[in-house]
Design an enzyme around this catalytic site. Structure first.
Site, mmCIF file in Angstrom:
data_model
loop_
_atom_site.group_PDB
_atom_site.id
_atom_site.type_symbol
_atom_site.label_atom_id
_atom_site.label_comp_id
_atom_site.label_asym_id
_atom_site.label_seq_id
_atom_site.Cartn_x
_atom_site.Cartn_y
_atom_site.Cartn_z
ATOM 1 N N SER A 128 0.846 -1.191 0.000
ATOM 2 C CA SER A 128 0.000 0.000 0.000
ATOM 3 C C SER A 128 0.883 1.242 0.000
ATOM 4 C CB SER A 128 -0.889 0.026 1.244
ATOM 5 O OG SER A 128 -0.163 0.475 2.385
ATOM 6 N N ASP A 129 0.318 2.361 -0.398
ATOM 7 C CA ASP A 129 0.998 3.631 -0.165
ATOM 8 C C ASP A 129 0.798 4.003 1.304
ATOM 9 O OD1 ASP A 129 2.413 5.987 -0.578
ATOM 10 O OD2 ASP A 129 1.407 6.408 -2.468
#
Length: 723
Positions: free
Chosen positions: A266-267
């Site tokens: 994920s960011d």
């Protein structure tokens, strides 16, 4: 460690240990880091325990051989299985030797130099202990208001795909396991992060699946086809679902359709951001949706460690999903050789020899020069002469803020400033006078008066203007993309002196250049050129290097046109020419439809003439290709490099097709008076697109080939595809 050994290790791990492998934390959480214990604000509220830290799978932001080795040492002493950490960081356009921002690199159209820049960045990062870089960013962009356009290579899917491959080759090389000077690449942001509504970061993305597949997905696919090891999710929604929770995007497309078996991360905080997005009621549901969608690593939030165990124990989530993610993470560690050498090339002594060395700076200088785009040169004011009196005016005259966003390890003191570059070209240092003229966003009467005084005795004025780096990059979105008013005021004051004016622009996006291009004699778009900024700019301004950069993103005439891009649809009521003002056509009443500077545009200190395009045949079949050729002649007085561009239009498709699509390009270097025939091979495969049912195929029928110096100035010839 073979695959069966990875699986055996997983079997020996507790559920808690496996879940912790799915977590990425920043360096302050780890013993041995230079900022250990500086956990305040949101990080303090995360409630991370020592048990989680000792079993965490990866670190965000560690750098420097000493720090990364210390962190790894401390971790290995406490991890029960001796599983090494993955060290990840944002090495976007250089580690310590900073190259031009990616949008500038896109304007070089030079895949060899792009690959070399990534190779050098990888070498400096790896010797400093970094294993994975969060690059390349291949998001297609059409809205210059968005701050992260500087991190993309532009508005065209074909060109972005070429750069995606080049960057991955540079970062990873051909033998990632044994080549310790390389790092694993992580392509981002999957998917369509470059199309937020209103050009506002993190905002909603809404498009058809056909548009997604046609324009936005190809560059990600190109990176993965080149062997990219990781994928980062985007912050935005795709078809109403945040990318981090988007099973259709991550599992159905990325894993099942494309066959990607690497790590998905994920960011920063994106797993927990499902709550404000409105698709998860609580962190437990966010964890469930992200892991089900296929996100292996949660960056800097704790939904996984706080809730996945309970989800598994209550039967809501299969432990096999956890095992799959852990296996992918451990396999990457194995591929990087971390089980055998957890430090992987981190070497303090060698770092001093490698980082920011002369060879690296030479490449940075060459790429910076090739990335700058000459937008205007009235009356031949450029190139400058070494005997001219030059007044260097503007907030970037002596400023080191020339590296741009994501220059994490770059230092202003290492940057060649503009004044230093110019002084190196002049016959006598006294020929250069300098004044700030204004700040980036403010000005005083005293500054303007000093600028007028300094410029009054000059033969030519060089204005160093633009955006401070904080005005671009992530969350650096701007609704008004003109230069700040104080800089426009400075231009007006300089204009009153009646002297030739050359403007050098430092910025991270295409700008609305009214008040600039109409007031000065020459404009050099330098973007953020990096460590060798001043040297490269001086090479160009004095003609030691002939400008060869070409825009990879259109410059709007006005922000009111945005999004403006070359490969648009024609509409049912197209405006046939800019001069046609018939009311009921698709045009503005007050501004042109066309951009101020189109995709592919760029000037040289010489001129090139294109003859008519010739085809080997006006009929193309599935089994045989045809060739298109054009004779290009240097009709100027100086040797120069020309970028010959090939575009194709499908006249009538199953669905509407763009007015032009880039399908190829070739660079040639010609001496004055010399001609060269440039040829392109045209195949049926180049004409395929996604139909109404999303089938990827071509149609029999009429096509047009365009060849020219940019997407607007072209010569054309028709042909027919027969199937």
């Amino acid at each position: 460690m073979l695959k069966q050994n990875v699986q055996h290790l997983i079997q020996d791990m507790t559920l808690e240990e496996k879940i912790s492998q799915l977590v990425q934390l920043a360096t302050p959480f780890f013993k041995g880091s230079s900022d250990q214990g500086f956990i305040t604000g949101p990080m303090q509220e995360m409630g991370i325990t020592d048990d989680v830290i000792r079993n965490t799978g990866s670190v965000l932001g560690g750098s420097g051989a000493r720090e990364t080795r210390n962190i790894q040492d401390a971790h290995l002493k406490e991890n029960r299985h001796g599983i090494p950490l993955l060290m990840m960081a944002d090495i976007v356009h250089g580690f310590k030797t900073i190259f031009p921002v990616p949008l500038a690199i896109g304007c070089s159209w030079d895949m060899d130099l792009a690959e070399k820049s990534a190779e050098i960045a990888a070498k400096e990062a790896s010797v400093s202990g970094v294993h994975v870089t969060f690059a390349p960013m291949v998001d297609l962009v059409r809205d210059p208001r968005w701050g992260r356009v500087m991190e993309s290579t532009g508005e065209d899917g074909f060109l972005n795909s070429e750069f995606a491959r080049a960057f991955v080759r540079g970062f990873q090389g051909s033998d990632l396991t044994n080549d310790k000077d390389r790092v694993a690449a992580c392509v981002k942001h999957f998917a369509a992060y470059g199309a937020p509504e209103g050009g506002r970061d993190y905002n909603t993305v809404n498009m058809s699946e056909r548009q997604l597949r046609e324009s936005y997905l190809p560059a990600y696919k190109a990176a993965l086809d080149e062997g990219c090891e990781m994928v980062m999710t985007a912050f935005n929604t795709v078809d109403g679902i945040p990318a981090t929770a988007n099973k259709k995007l991550m599992r159905d497309l990325l894993r099942d359709e494309w066959g990607f078996d690497g790590v998905i991360i994920s960011d920063w905080g994106a797993v927990k951001e499902q709550l404000p997005h409105g698709v998860a009621e609580d962190e437990a549901e966010a964890a469930y949706k992200a892991l089900t969608a296929g996100v292996d690593i949660e960056m800097m939030t704790t939904c996984y460690v706080d809730h996945v165990k309970e989800l598994v124990e209550t039967g809501k989530l299969s432990e096999s999903l956890v095992d799959e993610s852990v296996e992918r993470i451990l396999t990457l560690k194995q591929k990087l050789g971390l089980f055998e050498d957890p430090y992987r090339g981190a070497d303090e002594k060698r770092a001093k020899e490698v980082i920011l060395c002369d060879k690296h700076r030479d490449v940075a200088r060459e790429l910076a020069a090739k990335s700058c785009v000459l937008l205007k040169n009235e009356g031949g004011v450029l190139p400058l002469q070494s005997t001219q009196k030059i007044a260097l005016i503007g907030p970037f005259s002596t400023n080191g803020d020339l590296m741009g966003p994501w220059s994490w390890q770059g230092a202003y003191d290492d940057v060649v400033k503009v004044d230093t570059g110019l002084l190196g070209k002049l016959a006598d240092p006294s020929l250069l006078t300098i004044a700030d003229g204004c700040e980036v966003e403010s000005v005083t009467d005293e500054q303007l008066e000093e600028a007028v005084r300094v410029a009054s005795d000059a033969d030519v004025i060089v204005l160093a203007l633009g955006e401070a780096s904080f005005m671009s990059g992530e969350a650096g979105c701007r609704a008004d993309i003109r230069l700040p008013e104080p800089q426009l005021q400075l231009i007006q004051e300089m204009k009153k002196l009646g002297k030739p004016i050359v403007t050098v622009l430092f910025n991270g996006r295409p700008l609305d250049l009214h008040g600039v291009v109409d007031q000065v004699d020459a404009v050099l778009e330098a973007w953020y050129p990096g460590t060798e900024a001043g040297a490269a700019i001086a090479d160009l301004l004095f003609g030691d290097v002939n400008p060869s950069g070409r825009l990879s993103m259109s410059f709007p005439y006005s922000v009111g046109q945005v999004p403006v891009y070359y490969n648009h649809f024609n509409t049912g009521r197209p405006q046939p020419t800019p001069e046609n003002k018939e009311r009921y056509l698709s045009h503005y009443l007050d501004i042109p439809n066309e951009p101020l500077f189109p995709f592919g545009f760029g000037l040289s200190y010489t001129k090139f003439k294109y003859d008519d395009v010739k085809l080997s045949s006006d009929v193309l079949t599935e089994d045989e290709s045809i060739t298109a050729s054009v004779m290009v002649t240097n009709i100027g007085d100086m040797a120069g490099e020309e970028l010959v561009q090939l575009y194709v239009r499908d006249i009538a498709g199953d669905v509407v097709r763009p007015v032009k699509e880039l399908k190829g390009y070739k660079k040639i270097v010609l001496e004055p008076g010399v001609s060269e025939e440039v040829t392109f091979e045209i195949t049926e495969e180049m004409l395929r697109y996604h139909h109404e049912n999303l089938e990827f195929m071509s149609d029999s029928g009429k096509f047009t080939i365009f060849i020219g110096k940019n997407s607007h100035d072209v010569v054309s010839v028709p042909f027919r595809l027969v199937k």
